[in-house]
Design an enzyme around this catalytic site. Structure first.
Site, mmCIF file in Angstrom:
data_model
loop_
_atom_site.group_PDB
_atom_site.id
_atom_site.type_symbol
_atom_site.label_atom_id
_atom_site.label_comp_id
_atom_site.label_asym_id
_atom_site.label_seq_id
_atom_site.Cartn_x
_atom_site.Cartn_y
_atom_site.Cartn_z
ATOM 1 N N HIS A 151 -10.092 1.651 0.085
ATOM 2 C CA HIS A 151 -9.627 2.970 0.520
ATOM 3 C C HIS A 151 -10.784 3.964 0.565
ATOM 4 O O HIS A 151 -10.893 4.764 1.509
ATOM 5 C CB HIS A 151 -8.552 3.504 -0.436
ATOM 6 C CG HIS A 151 -7.161 3.097 -0.070
ATOM 7 N ND1 HIS A 151 -6.594 3.370 1.150
ATOM 8 C CD2 HIS A 151 -6.202 2.438 -0.784
ATOM 9 C CE1 HIS A 151 -5.357 2.908 1.194
ATOM 10 N NE2 HIS A 151 -5.089 2.334 0.031
ATOM 11 N N HIS A 209 -8.767 -3.192 -3.804
ATOM 12 C CA HIS A 209 -7.910 -2.483 -2.846
ATOM 13 C C HIS A 209 -8.260 -0.991 -2.808
ATOM 14 O O HIS A 209 -8.372 -0.390 -1.729
ATOM 15 C CB HIS A 209 -6.447 -2.685 -3.261
ATOM 16 C CG HIS A 209 -5.454 -2.028 -2.352
ATOM 17 N ND1 HIS A 209 -4.603 -2.742 -1.552
ATOM 18 C CD2 HIS A 209 -5.151 -0.709 -2.131
ATOM 19 C CE1 HIS A 209 -3.829 -1.906 -0.871
ATOM 20 N NE2 HIS A 209 -4.138 -0.655 -1.222
ATOM 21 N N GLU A 210 -8.452 -0.390 -3.979
ATOM 22 C CA GLU A 210 -8.764 1.048 -4.028
ATOM 23 C C GLU A 210 -10.168 1.341 -3.528
ATOM 24 O O GLU A 210 -10.400 2.360 -2.866
ATOM 25 C CB GLU A 210 -8.568 1.584 -5.445
ATOM 26 C CG GLU A 210 -7.142 1.483 -5.964
ATOM 27 C CD GLU A 210 -6.111 1.997 -4.977
ATOM 28 O OE1 GLU A 210 -6.332 3.072 -4.375
ATOM 29 O OE2 GLU A 210 -5.092 1.309 -4.786
ATOM 30 N N CYS A 260 0.859 -1.188 0.000
ATOM 31 C CA CYS A 260 0.000 0.000 0.000
ATOM 32 C C CYS A 260 0.892 1.234 0.000
ATOM 33 O O CYS A 260 1.866 1.311 0.761
ATOM 34 C CB CYS A 260 -0.907 0.016 1.225
ATOM 35 S SG CYS A 260 -2.007 1.455 1.298
#
Length: 508
Positions: A477, A473-474, A431
């Site tokens: 976020h 993953h994004e 990350c």
């Protein structure tokens, strides 16, 4: 009920005050403290329970840096309030004055230049000053701070203890005035430490004093030299006085192949500078320039660089024990918000499209610009993604660069996963917000993502394997989640130094 012109003007003043307070990310209590008022006073003014005063308007303008708008709204209100024949004593107007009188010393334009030649950096700062206060100014405080290894405080402290900065090497010179009226400035030491100096520049010399009187302007210029063995790869300007315009220039040998980026740090966050750096070449020199209007009071603007050319000074030439900067510090250096920031734990705000199309496009452009700087620093063989919270913006936008070469980045606006496969696998993820570690994370091999176009229409896109992992993953976020939240309890983070799959794509 019809409102009077005075009431409308008062409303416009309060509207401007509230707008700029929110724009600067300050609560009413914080603004009151910065202005030197009781915490409840701003609430009373914004609630129309107290009438704004001249002193209040001056201080609000100086703290919020509204480009003169708050002061203008107060003047409009004040003139209407006294329009029935009450004559007010006013100081003569100052031409081209952007802040009200009475706010103290003001920097109308600062130009800070850093030039590398023959193993040393020469810093030259030029400030156009205006005395908007009521008292003459007889001295100006300048500060010099060096930090050879900004990402290694212990190593930097040790280095500067062994190699302290000295006044002899600084070769300090200072002048005031313009044209034929330039005067050399004497100076007096206020603070003398190994890595920092504070110096009073005096509006005086052997010929006498030449104070800067209220309503007057002058230009001061000072310059000093620091050897490359004591200067880190950064140049920072701190805005300590109300400033109308700030310009920063870096001048390096073109053979060094310099790469430069900028970071803004304010009371609210740390993020890349909002306007791009401009580069042009002059003979054998590479010159970078960055400017901003009305820089935020107490903000810090830092330019950082690295040299890629042969023969250029290297970061670790003088590093204790050959130490190298941690990857997370490199990420922070180009404006990537790091783990521990509250912003990474908040759900990002969705765009109202198409009404906020302009804001969405601007956010995506900022993400792509940061992505370009990232790819100059590191080879992302597994692909790479970046979300808006990671560059200091609470906005539901992200970009993903697939691992395949020559593929345009995927743009995601207001995304959410609407379906996923039962088949999953575990892979190590990294990350950008804590790039010193890798962690084993299980994710689906296929996901269906609903996301928006700029015109507000929605579509569903299917992503598989590596791209599915990057996109998921994004999206995490944007929901305030980090990949460590998805790791098994028995799994441990692996320091990047012990991770043996750097430079290899994920295997499927």
């Amino acid at each position: 009920m019809t409102t009077s012109p005075v009431e409308r003007a008062a409303d416009q003043f309060v509207t401007a005050l509230a707008h700029w307070r929110v724009e600067r990310g300050m609560s009413k209590k914080q603004l009151a403290a910065r202005m030197g008022f009781d915490p409840s006073y701003v609430s009373h003014v914004e609630g129309r329970r107290h009438k704004p005063t001249e002193d209040f308007a001056r201080r609000a303008e100086a703290v919020l840096g509204a480009g003169g708008l708050i002061w203008q709204r107060f003047q409009e209100y004040d003139e209407l309030r006294h329009a029935r024949g009450v004559a007010l004593h006013r100081e003569p107007p100052v031409p081209v004055q952007w802040l009200p009188p009475g706010t103290g010393l003001i920097v109308e334009h600062e130009i800070a230049e850093l030039v590398y030649t023959e193993g040393a950096y020469r810093c030259r700062v030029t400030r156009a000053l205006y005395n908007a206060g009521a008292e003459p100014v007889s001295r100006y405080l300048m500060k010099i701070t060096v930090d050879r290894y900004p990402h290694d405080p212990a190593g930097s402290n040790q280095h500067h203890r062994e190699h302290p900065l000295t006044f002899e090497e600084l070769d300090l010179e200072a002048h005031a005035g313009e044209g034929d009226a330039i005067e050399r400035m004497h100076w007096r030491v206020k603070l003398d430490r190994d890595a920092s100096k504070e110096i009073w520049l005096l509006f005086a010399n052997e010929r006498g004093q030449f104070p800067l009187y209220p309503g007057d302007r002058t230009t001061i210029q000072y310059a000093y030299t620091v050897g490359e063995q004591k200067w880190g790869q950064w140049f920072q300007r701190a805005v300590r006085l109300p400033t109308r315009r700030l310009t920063v220039r870096l001048d390096f040998p073109i053979d060094f192949d310099p790469q430069v980026w900028g970071v803004e740090t304010s009371l609210a966050a740390e993020a890349p500078v909002r306007s791009p750096l401009e580069r042009h070449n002059e003979d054998d020199r590479a010159v970078f320039e960055w400017s901003t209007d009305q820089p935020t009071l107490n903000a810090r603007y830092r330019l950082e660089w690295r040299f890629r050319g042969l023969g250029a000074p290297r970061y670790d030439e003088y590093a204790p024990n050959g130490a190298h900067p941690r990857k997370s510090h490199q990420m922070r250096g180009i404006g990537i918000v790091q783990r521990g920031s509250d912003l990474l734990r908040q759900r990002a705000r969705h765009f109202q499209l198409p009404r906020e199309e302009g804001e969405a496009r601007e956010t995506v452009e900022a993400l792509l610009s940061s992505l370009g700087r990232l790819e100059e620093l590191h080879d992302f063989s597994k692909g790479v993604g970046l979300s808006a919270p990671q560059i200091g913006r609470s906005a539901a936008a992200a970009v993903v660069r697939p691992p395949e070469l020559d593929v345009e980045p995927i743009v995601l606006l207001n995304p959410r996963i609407v379906d996923e496969s039962r088949e999953r696998d575990e892979q190590y993820e990294g990350c950008l917000s804590f790039f010193d570690y890798r962690g084993l994370v299980q994710r689906p091999l296929r996901i269906e993502v609903e996301h928006a176009r700029y015109d507000g229409t929605r579509l569903i896109t299917s992503f598989e394997q590596a791209v599915a992992r990057l996109v998921a993953h994004e999206i995490d976020h944007l929901e305030g989640r980090l990949y460590v939240d998805r790791m098994h309890a028995e799994s441990n983070l692996v320091p990047v130094a012990n991770y043996h799959h750097t430079g290899r794509p994920w295997a499927y």
